[in-house]
Scaffold this active site. Structure first.
Site, short mmCIF file in Angstrom:
data_model
loop_
_atom_site.label_atom_id
_atom_site.label_comp_id
_atom_site.label_asym_id
_atom_site.label_seq_id
_atom_site.Cartn_x
_atom_site.Cartn_y
_atom_site.Cartn_z
N LYS A 135 1.01 -1.12 0.13
CA LYS A 135 0.05 0.03 -0.01
C LYS A 135 0.75 1.20 0.14
CE LYS A 135 -3.56 2.33 2.66
NZ LYS A 135 -4.45 2.34 3.73
N GLU B 100 10.20 -5.16 3.48
CA GLU B 100 9.99 -6.74 2.81
C GLU B 100 9.75 -6.56 1.35
OE1 GLU B 100 9.31 -6.98 7.24
OE2 GLU B 100 8.47 -5.68 5.62
N GLY C 174 -4.62 -2.68 4.97
CA GLY C 174 -3.84 -3.74 4.66
C GLY C 174 -4.25 -4.86 4.50
N ARG C 175 -4.97 -5.15 5.83
CA ARG C 175 -5.44 -6.48 6.11
C ARG C 175 -6.83 -6.87 5.67
NH1 ARG C 175 -4.22 -3.65 10.70
NH2 ARG C 175 -5.91 -2.96 12.18
N GLU D 165 -3.92 -7.79 14.97
CA GLU D 165 -3.46 -6.43 14.62
C GLU D 165 -4.74 -5.56 14.81
OE1 GLU D 165 -1.89 -5.34 10.50
OE2 GLU D 165 -0.21 -5.95 11.85
N HIS E 240 -3.35 -33.84 18.01
CA HIS E 240 -2.05 -34.38 18.39
C HIS E 240 -0.88 -33.37 18.64
CE1 HIS E 240 -3.46 -38.59 17.31
NE2 HIS E 240 -4.25 -37.77 16.45
N LYS F 97 8.68 -0.85 13.03
CA LYS F 97 9.14 -0.43 11.74
C LYS F 97 10.28 0.91 11.89
CE LYS F 97 5.47 -1.84 8.50
NZ LYS F 97 4.52 -1.30 7.61
#
Length: 524
Positions: free
Chosen positions: A181, A187, A240-241, A326, A357, A485
């Protein structure tokens, strides 16, 4: 309300929650956009249900929901709307209709164009967080449907991730999606630079013609070298999410097809309508949110386990971790004061039956345990009926066992059947006690198809939004992420050029490791 814990509606909600039935004596199954949501194993009583409605009214839910769908400033700390619902609406709101329609049309033209040319056998998607988890979840969950192209995802800054994503691909036949965005996120940009280098190594004369950007910062994308005709817009009112519904979903359209992407949007839009129109007592996101708030803030459960009984939904857990943690991992209410009740829970889990398990022992016999959301598909996409029967049996059995528990008397009776020394039998019985009364929700999809997946994601989006309203916190910002950040950008510089001025304001341990690790960074 700044002091929720002392408000009349909260006091009543909390009191009725503690008195409510937690033994699933009342069947509560809600239908929502093709999904069936069974809340029978959550706390409930007629008085508790009414208390929930009163709490919603006190916290201004109706007005907040209206703002969500009409572009109000739901993200109040950043002065923005949170208008992701507009991206999947069949008829987008008038204020943003032109740009949403143009965005959809541009995406469609691009995908149809590359399909007509039979271009790009491979797609590499570079994003992180919401720019990664949504497309990754959709593509990998629905990979059994028609898949046009090989897709690889690289999100982590660790170079092993991007090298693994590129391994074995033909650079000449690869399209790269940079999903960022801000177009400043470390990254995807670092990984994109590596991709450009890789393409040049393999003889691609103009790597930037193999790159598409999805961003709100078109100027930065152009400065990176990407042609304007390959830049797709995001808007500041799309978090963003919540961005999988936007052009971030271009990877879905390229890999699964435009029809699949359209169906995902349609499923989400159907859930939007349910959230808008269903009575609050039959409204699945609202009732899930009330149960979650009761579990966290009244009953004291610090975490929420997720158990999808479908191996294809393995990425649903991290997608939901980001959405919930978040959005709700905050402790300041609207007026800036600390929340007066516990807020966002830790979200964790993995697909069943692997989870059985791994951590179900803790769920069954820990002193506190955690609520569980069970997900399953009524119809699988395979013909192995026996496998599916076992999967369904395991899901239903685990949920029932968590609810019913096992008393000492029951365990003793079981142990006595095997005979033996009475003291030994009594000792063993104590190890077989299960507290029970563990809350859970069961969500049943008809099958794992694009439409039902879209509805599922929107279900949880609206659940999280409603929790934010109930707790009076903003589910659309992420200041903790931004703080980290900022520090990372500074430390990246310090690792390259360490010195007294660079580390003077760091804690002793961090300063030590900057000095200790910087030679290994500079030597490469």
């Amino acid at each position: 309300m700044s002091n929720l814990a002392h408000s009349p509606a909260w006091i009543r909600f909390s009191a009725e929650c503690k008195l409510a039935d937690r033994d699933a004596q009342h069947l509560r199954i809600l239908d929502a956009a093709g999904l069936r949501v069974d809340l029978s194993a959550q706390a409930w009583s007629p008085r508790f249900e009414q208390a929930g409605l009163t709490l919603l009214a006190q916290q201004g839910f109706e007005a907040a929901r209206r703002d969500l769908f009409e572009g109000g400033l739901c993200n109040w700390t950043e002065g923005r709307a949170a208008w992701h619902t507009a991206l999947r609406a069949p008829e987008p709101p008038a204020a943003v209709a032109a740009e949403v329609r143009e965005g959809r049309a541009r995406l469609r033209r691009f995908v149809e164009g590359v399909n007509a040319r039979n271009a790009y056998r491979n797609v590499v998607h570079l994003g992180i967080g919401g720019s990664d988890w949504g497309p990754r979840l959709a593509v990998e969950s629905l990979a059994g449907h028609d898949t046009r192209r090989t897709v690889r995802f690289a999100s982590n800054i660790d170079a092993h991730a991007i090298d693994d994503a590129l391994a074995g691909l033909d650079a000449q036949d690869t399209l790269v999606i940079i999903a960022s965005k801000s177009f400043t996120t470390t990254e995807p940009l670092a990984n994109a630079a590596r991709v450009v280098e890789w393409m040049r190594q393999w003889g691609v004369s103009d790597p930037y013609r193999h790159i598409v950007a999805v961003t709100a910062n078109t100027a930065a994308a152009e400065a990176f070298g990407i042609s304007p005709d390959r830049i797709f817009s995001l808007w500041d009112w799309v978090g963003g999410r919540y961005s999988v519904w936007s052009a971030i979903g271009i990877t879905i359209a390229l890999v699964l097809g435009l029809d699949a992407f359209d169906a995902i949007l349609a499923g989400a839009a159907a859930m939007d309508q349910h959230f808008l129109e269903a009575p609050l007592t039959a409204n699945a996101p609202v009732q899930m949110a009330l149960a979650a708030v009761a579990n966290r803030s009244v009953l004291g459960f610090a975490s929420q386990a997720i158990a999808p009984y479908d191996a294809r939904l393995r990425h649903f857990v991290p997608w939901l971790q980001q959405l919930e943690m978040e959005s709700l991992g905050k402790n300041a209410v609207r007026n800036g004061t600390p929340a007066s009740v516990p807020t966002g829970a830790t979200v964790w889990g993995m697909p069943g039956t692997d989870g059985q398990h791994t951590f179900f022992q803790w769920l069954h016999q820990d002193a506190t345990g955690a609520p569980v959301d069970f997900l399953l598909c009524k119809q699988p996409d395979h013909n192995l009926t026996h496998h599916h029967r076992l999967l369904l049996a395991n899901c239903l059995a685990q949920r029932s066992a968590l609810l019913r528990g096992k008393s000492y008397e029951q365990a003793l009776e079981e142990a006595q059947r095997t005979g033996g020394d009475p003291e030994q039998v009594a000792w063993l019985a104590r190890h077989r006690v299960h507290p029970g009364r563990r809350p859970s929700t069961l969500i049943v999809l008809p099958r794992l198809a694009p439409y039902s997946l879209g509805a599922l994601l929107a279900l949880y989006e609206h659940k999280v939004f409603t929790q934010g309203v109930l707790w009076d916190i903003n589910p659309f910002d992420q200041w903790g992420v931004e703080f980290g950040k900022e520090l990372a950008n500074k430390l990246a510089h310090d690792l390259t050029e360490p010195g007294p001025s660079g580390v003077s304001d760091l804690d002793p341990s961090t300063a030590y490791w900057v000095e200790a690790l910087s030679p290994s960074v500079k030597s490469r």
